[in-house]
Design a protein around this motif. Structure first.
Motif, short mmCIF file in Angstrom:
data_model
loop_
_atom_site.label_atom_id
_atom_site.label_comp_id
_atom_site.label_asym_id
_atom_site.label_seq_id
_atom_site.Cartn_x
_atom_site.Cartn_y
_atom_site.Cartn_z
N LEU A 1 88.30 3.82 22.76
CA LEU A 1 89.09 4.94 22.27
C LEU A 1 88.23 5.87 21.39
CD1 LEU A 1 91.93 6.08 22.39
CD2 LEU A 1 92.55 4.69 20.42
N PHE A 2 87.38 5.28 20.57
CA PHE A 2 86.45 6.08 19.74
C PHE A 2 85.52 6.91 20.61
CE2 PHE A 2 85.58 4.86 15.10
CZ PHE A 2 86.93 4.93 14.80
N ALA A 3 85.03 6.27 21.67
CA ALA A 3 84.09 6.96 22.56
C ALA A 3 84.79 8.16 23.22
CB ALA A 3 83.56 6.00 23.62
N ILE A 4 86.08 8.01 23.48
CA ILE A 4 86.83 9.12 24.08
C ILE A 4 87.04 10.23 23.06
CG2 ILE A 4 89.11 9.78 24.96
CD1 ILE A 4 89.16 6.93 26.29
N ILE A 5 87.41 9.86 21.84
CA ILE A 5 87.64 10.87 20.80
C ILE A 5 86.35 11.64 20.52
CG2 ILE A 5 88.25 11.24 18.38
CD1 ILE A 5 90.01 8.68 18.59
N SER A 6 85.23 10.92 20.51
CA SER A 6 83.97 11.57 20.12
C SER A 6 83.22 12.19 21.31
CB SER A 6 83.06 10.57 19.41
OG SER A 6 82.83 9.45 20.23
N GLY A 7 83.84 12.18 22.49
CA GLY A 7 83.27 12.90 23.62
C GLY A 7 82.27 12.13 24.45
N PHE A 8 82.05 10.86 24.12
CA PHE A 8 81.07 10.08 24.89
C PHE A 8 81.65 9.61 26.22
CE2 PHE A 8 78.77 10.13 20.99
CZ PHE A 8 77.45 9.95 21.35
N LEU A 9 82.97 9.43 26.26
CA LEU A 9 83.64 9.08 27.50
C LEU A 9 84.76 10.08 27.73
CD1 LEU A 9 84.19 5.20 27.17
CD2 LEU A 9 82.60 6.35 28.72
N SER A 10 85.05 10.38 29.00
CA SER A 10 86.23 11.21 29.23
C SER A 10 87.36 10.28 29.68
CB SER A 10 85.95 12.28 30.27
OG SER A 10 85.37 11.69 31.40
N PRO A 11 88.56 10.54 29.19
CA PRO A 11 89.66 9.64 29.51
C PRO A 11 90.10 9.80 30.97
CG PRO A 11 90.45 11.55 28.27
CD PRO A 11 88.96 11.65 28.32
N SER A 12 90.65 8.72 31.54
CA SER A 12 91.19 8.83 32.88
C SER A 12 92.46 9.67 32.85
CB SER A 12 91.53 7.44 33.44
OG SER A 12 90.47 6.54 33.17
N ASP A 13 93.11 9.66 31.68
CA ASP A 13 94.36 10.39 31.54
C ASP A 13 94.60 10.65 30.05
OD1 ASP A 13 96.57 11.63 32.41
OD2 ASP A 13 97.65 9.84 33.08
#
Ligand SMILES: Nc1ncnc2c1ncn2[C@@H]1O[C@H](COP(=O)(O)OP(=O)(O)OP(=O)(O)O)[C@@H](O)[C@H]1O
Ligand SMILES: [Mg+2]
Lengths: 252, 330
Positions: free
Chosen positions: A47-59
């Motif tokens: 979830l942190f990686a998604i918030i910080s732009g390292f991962l893009s969420p599937s949804d």
């Protein structure tokens, strides 16, 4: 009520067949320390990686200062004021502590000399004053955690994401660093922290979210969370809440 | 705190500038011209490989582009050598930017990046060996015209000072990088890309900037080569030999250090000459020597000659150097 600084809306992340984060929503209020807790593998770091732009969420969407930031890369988010630390520390091992922190300071400071000076101040603030000229690769675990904190702080963030900065520290090292984190909050930096060290996160946090198997299963004030049966079960397994309540009754 | 460090650059360049006053031997000057040429080409590689951690095997692409641009502009278009020299550097930088854009955008790192740069250089070599504009198989000969206006000189000493001036310029550029935000970000990218990104570093832009500067410096070496030898063919301009020289000098001298390429070039070229005297000109002998020296350096002095010197004569401000020793390169 004012709009939260950060809003996570129904975010999911799928790794192949594994749903690491499942329709998670949370919000982080300005000026507070918000805790994010949950058992191992719950999806907190994802979830942190998604918030910080390292991962893009599937949804799902991430909203910061009222703006959708879901698609932005990490370096853009850093410029917007979002800084993160890494659970698995990522020092620039060949550089000194001062040079490490200066990379963060350079986000807003162009001059080399000024950035190194700012790095020195930030280093002293988090208790790295005596090791500024040491190579980062030679730091102790506690030193590396502080370095993660210092580098992120040097970017002068509005929102600081801390991923288990207390993990692996001795109780006395934790006692030393807790006031540092509180001082950062008191200066107006909003903090979202993942933490396993329960006592610390409960005493630091103004508000806590609990993630379990990718879902947010509870949120509230630390005291309320600590006695929430759903949370106890997530940590200790099914039926644990009852046993725990029973055990507590015996102890009285 | 770190001094800007231009004093040592001035001292080194001034000392080298005196050489023609000490000796007028064409053999020695010719040797030093070649060593300085390799130092220049290697400094280009060092910006990207040493400071940025992106190891290229294809710096011939920039060397050759600089060389051919300078030569072809004169031979085919009658453009004067001086502007030709500048255009050659710009063309090399452009080729660097394009190759960098293509390979960094597809996320190529480590050995994949090395292989792709090698492939680009080889494609250019093959194109140059068949394209009519480069003289194809015959090569390109720049007409002998020994005049200052034509960038041709009777005296070896003038050539020597020109290549020394280019090396001096490259040293100043590298010093500026070391003292800049761009340099701090470049080194951060080398050490840990994810950490750099989290701190606001645009990794793509940083690598691209480094590759462009790197290519420009190496291209300047190519331009000089064309004027010095007045002859090019595809194997000279775009051949793997120059890619190897470009990376060998800094690796032997000390990667990511300002004097590494210069030290490495002098050491390698001296060893090469010494071996020639001992054994005659057996073909391929230089390669065997390079290989042996490389093995020794990697095995016993991972930070090259520069690192070795610092270990022998430790200086006061050793902190960053020690940091390098504690690090394990991936
Ligand atoms: N890049 C990835 N590819 C595949 N699976 C992954 C990836 N990253 C994480 N996972 C999986 O997603 C799940 C959540 O991992 P995550 O690291 O987010 O948990 P966490 O809550 O931070 O755990 P911990 O408390 O142990 O740090 C785990 O099952 C993990 O194995
Ligand atoms: Mg985690």
């Amino acid at each position: 009520m004012t709009e939260p600084l950060l809003g996570v809306h129904n975010v999911s992340k799928r790794f192949g067949g594994l749903l690491a984060v499942s329709e998670a929503s949370l919000s982080v209020e300005s000026g507070r320390i918000t805790g994010l807790i949950g058992p191992n593998g719950a999806g907190k770091t994802t979830l942190f990686a998604i918030i910080s732009g390292f991962l893009s969420p599937s949804d799902g969407r991430v909203v910061y200062r009222g703006r959708d930031i879901t698609a932005l890369p990490p370096h853009r988010l850093a410029r917007e004021g979002i800084a993160r630390t890494f659970q698995v520390v990522q020092p620039f091992a060949g550089l000194t502590v001062r040079e490490n922190i200066a990379v963060g300071a350079h986000l807003h400071i162009a001059g080399r000399r000024a950035a190194l000076a700012a790095a020195e101040r930030t280093g002293e603030e988090v208790g790295l004053g005596s090791v500024l000229d040491r190579p980062a690769g030679g730091l102790t675990v506690a030193g590396r955690k502080r370095l993660e904190l210092a580098r992120a702080l040097a970017t002068r963030p509005s929102l600081l994401l801390l991923d288990e900065v207390l993990a692996g520290l001795t109780p006395s090292e934790i006692r030393d660093i807790v006031p540092v984190i509180r001082a950062i909050r008191d200066r107006g930096v909003t903090i979202l922290m993942i933490e396993h060290v329960m006592q610390a996160v409960m005493s630091l946090s103004d508000h806590v979210f609990v993630l379990s198997e990718g879902r947010i299963i509870a949120e509230g004030k630390p005291a309320a969370i600590a006695s929430d049966p759903k949370v106890i079960e997530a940590y200790l397994g099914h039926g644990a809440a009852q046993r725990y309540a029973g055990g507590a009754a015996h102890a009285h | 705190m770190k001094a800007p460090g231009y004093l040592s650059v001035v001292a080194v360049v001034a000392a080298l500038a005196l050489v023609p006053f000490v000796t007028s031997s064409n053999v020695i000057l010719n040797f030093l011209v070649i060593a300085l040429l390799i130092a220049l080409v290697g400094q280009g590689w060092n910006v990207l490989g040493g400071y940025g951690g992106q190891y290229s095997f294809g710096h011939a692409a920039f060397f050759g582009t600089g060389a051919y641009t300078t030569a072809v502009l004169q031979v085919q278009y009658g453009i004067n050598a001086w502007p030709g020299f500048a255009i050659g550097i710009a063309a090399g930088a452009l080729v660097g930017a394009v190759i960098g854009f293509l390979s960094f955008r597809s996320g190529l790192k480590g050995s994949y990046f090395a292989l792709v740069t090698l492939a680009f250089a080889e494609v250019l070599r093959i194109v140059a060996s068949v394209a009519p504009i480069t003289g194809a198989g015959v090569g390109t000969l720049i007409r002998l015209d020994v005049r200052f206006e034509a960038f041709q000189f009777q005296s070896r000493a003038i050539f020597y000072w020109i290549i020394l001036a280019l090396v001096a310029l490259s040293l100043v550029i590298v010093r500026m990088i070391e003292n800049s935000r761009f340099g701090a970000r470049l080194v951060a990218v080398r050490e840990n890309e994810d950490a750099a990104r989290a701190l606001g570093v645009d990794v793509m832009a940083t690598k691209l900037g480094a590759m462009t500067i790197s290519a420009a410096i190496t291209a300047a070496g190519g331009c000089f080569y064309a004027q010095y030898y007045l002859f090019l063919d595809a194997g000279i301009a775009y051949g793997p030999w120059i890619s190897v020289e470009a990376l060998l000098a800094p690796i032997i001298g000390g990667v990511g250090t300002i004097y590494g390429p210069l030290l490495g070039a002098l050491v390698v070229k001296t060893l090469g000459e010494a071996a020639k005297h001992v054994t005659g000109t057996a073909p391929g002998l230089d390669l065997i020597i390079y290989g042996a020296v490389l093995v020794l350096v990697v095995g016993f002095a991972p930070r090259g000659v520069a690192g070795l010197l610092e270990r022998l004569w430790p200086r006061r401000s050793r902190a960053p150097a020690r940091a390098e020793e504690g690090k394990s390169r991936d």
